[in-house]
Design an enzyme around this catalytic site. Structure first.
Site, PDB file in Angstrom:
ATOM      1  N   HIS A 157       1.055  -1.182  -0.133  1.00 21.81           N
ATOM      2  CA  HIS A 157       0.144   0.017   0.166  1.00 21.81           C
ATOM      3  C   HIS A 157       0.853   1.288   0.122  1.00 21.81           C
ATOM      4  CE1 HIS A 157      -3.168   2.587   1.276  1.00 21.81           C
ATOM      5  NE2 HIS A 157      -4.239   1.633   1.478  1.00 21.81           N
ATOM      6  N   GLU A 256      -0.850   1.100  -5.274  1.00 25.36           N
ATOM      7  CA  GLU A 256      -0.546  -0.101  -4.488  1.00 25.36           C
ATOM      8  C   GLU A 256      -0.616  -1.331  -5.489  1.00 25.36           C
ATOM      9  OE1 GLU A 256      -3.597  -0.276  -1.778  1.00 25.36           O
ATOM     10  OE2 GLU A 256      -3.845   2.015  -1.810  1.00 25.36           O
TER      11      GLU A 256
END
Ligand code: TA6
Length: 283
Positions: A157, A256
């Site tokens: 992320h 991500e």
């Protein structure tokens, strides 16, 4: 110079990986969380919130949270999984020519008993960070060490420090289909993605993206993930996040590599995904 040294980041024990050319990364054992990545010119490339907890009490807002075994609420466990709030081990480190690397590991033995019971599967995670010059590589592996299949999702992320959101655009998604946070679907019709409001979309993976920030161009490549998640909370959602200052959403974009929908990993099987980031040019 030692490739890895132990440092404190906030009140978290962390591993600093130093390449001979000056590139540097700092990884907290909490979450195997990459907190900082500096290219060889000393410039920080990742965003970390000024309001984030750095004491292990909560997930860290910034850097690269490791999302496993579920993305967001796509599973029965805690939002975005337990890996980002678990304490990993430094398993190995070294150098290979100019490349410096460190590898982190997590198994059920590393989890508090309640967390191990809540997700009762035999697994071994490895996350390797390798860097040199303008390049960073993340290599994530999950192995099923048990006798039964288990479901997993994963994402790296990554919060990029873009300097100014208004000057930021992403190329490489033209024609990619997406699902947004309200589960409506579409196809990316502009060659460049820019950010005027909240953006939370899961794009079908393309092999590479180009991120243009206020002062640099970064090339992002992924292997074997299925999506690119692109997120910026916008003003209203940012204001509702206690661990983000109100105007900090103007400084980052999350991009991500992800495998959003949980898939089964058979007994004895292994899954591996890679993310390579190269700072290709500076303004
Ligand atoms: O990756 C995008 C996302 O799933 C968004 O929906 C957003 O809320 C974000 O992650 C942050 O999640 P967190 O649990 O870290 O607040």
């Amino acid at each position: 110079m030692a490739v890895v040294t132990m440092v404190e980041y906030g009140s978290l024990p962390a591993v600093r990986i130093s390449a001979a050319d000056g590139a540097q990364a700092t990884v907290a054992l909490f979450g195997a969380h990459l907190l900082s990545w500096r290219t060889a010119d000393g410039k920080e490339r990742l965003f970390c919130s000024s309001r984030t907890a750095l004491d292990g009490s909560k997930a860290i807002r910034g850097g690269v949270p490791v999302i496993f075994p579920q993305f967001n609420v796509r599973g029965d466990g805690p939002r975005h999984g337990f890996a980002r709030v678990s304490t990993w081990r430094l398993a190995d480190s070294g150098s290979d020519g100019a490349l410096a690397w460190a590898e982190f590991a997590l198994t059920p033995d590393d989890l508090p008993p309640a967390a191990a019971q809540a997700w009762p599967h035999a697994f071994a995670l490895r996350l390797r960070f390798a860097l040199q010059g303008d390049t960073l590589e993340l290599n994530f592996t999950v192995r099923n060490t048990g006798a039964e299949a288990f479901p997993f999702g994963v994402a790296l992320h990554t919060y990029f420090d873009v300097g100014q959101l208004a000057a930021t655009r992403i190329d490489g998604l033209l024609g990619a289909s997406y699902t947004d946070h309200q589960l409506s679907t579409g196809v990316q019709e502009q060659a460049s993605l820019s950010f005027e409001q909240k953006h939370d979309r899961l794009y079908q993976a393309t092999p590479a993206l180009t991120l243009h920030t206020a002062d640099a161009t970064l090339r992002l490549e992924q292997q074997d993930f299925k999506q690119w998640v692109v997120w910026n909370p916008g003003a209203a959602d940012a204001a509702a996040l206690a661990d983000l200052a109100d105007d900090e959403y103007l400084r980052f974009v999350c991009i991500e590599p992800a495998l959003v929908d949980q898939q089964a990993l058979a007994a004895g099987a292994e899954w591996n995904g890679r993310h390579r980031i190269v700072c290709a040019a500076r303004a």
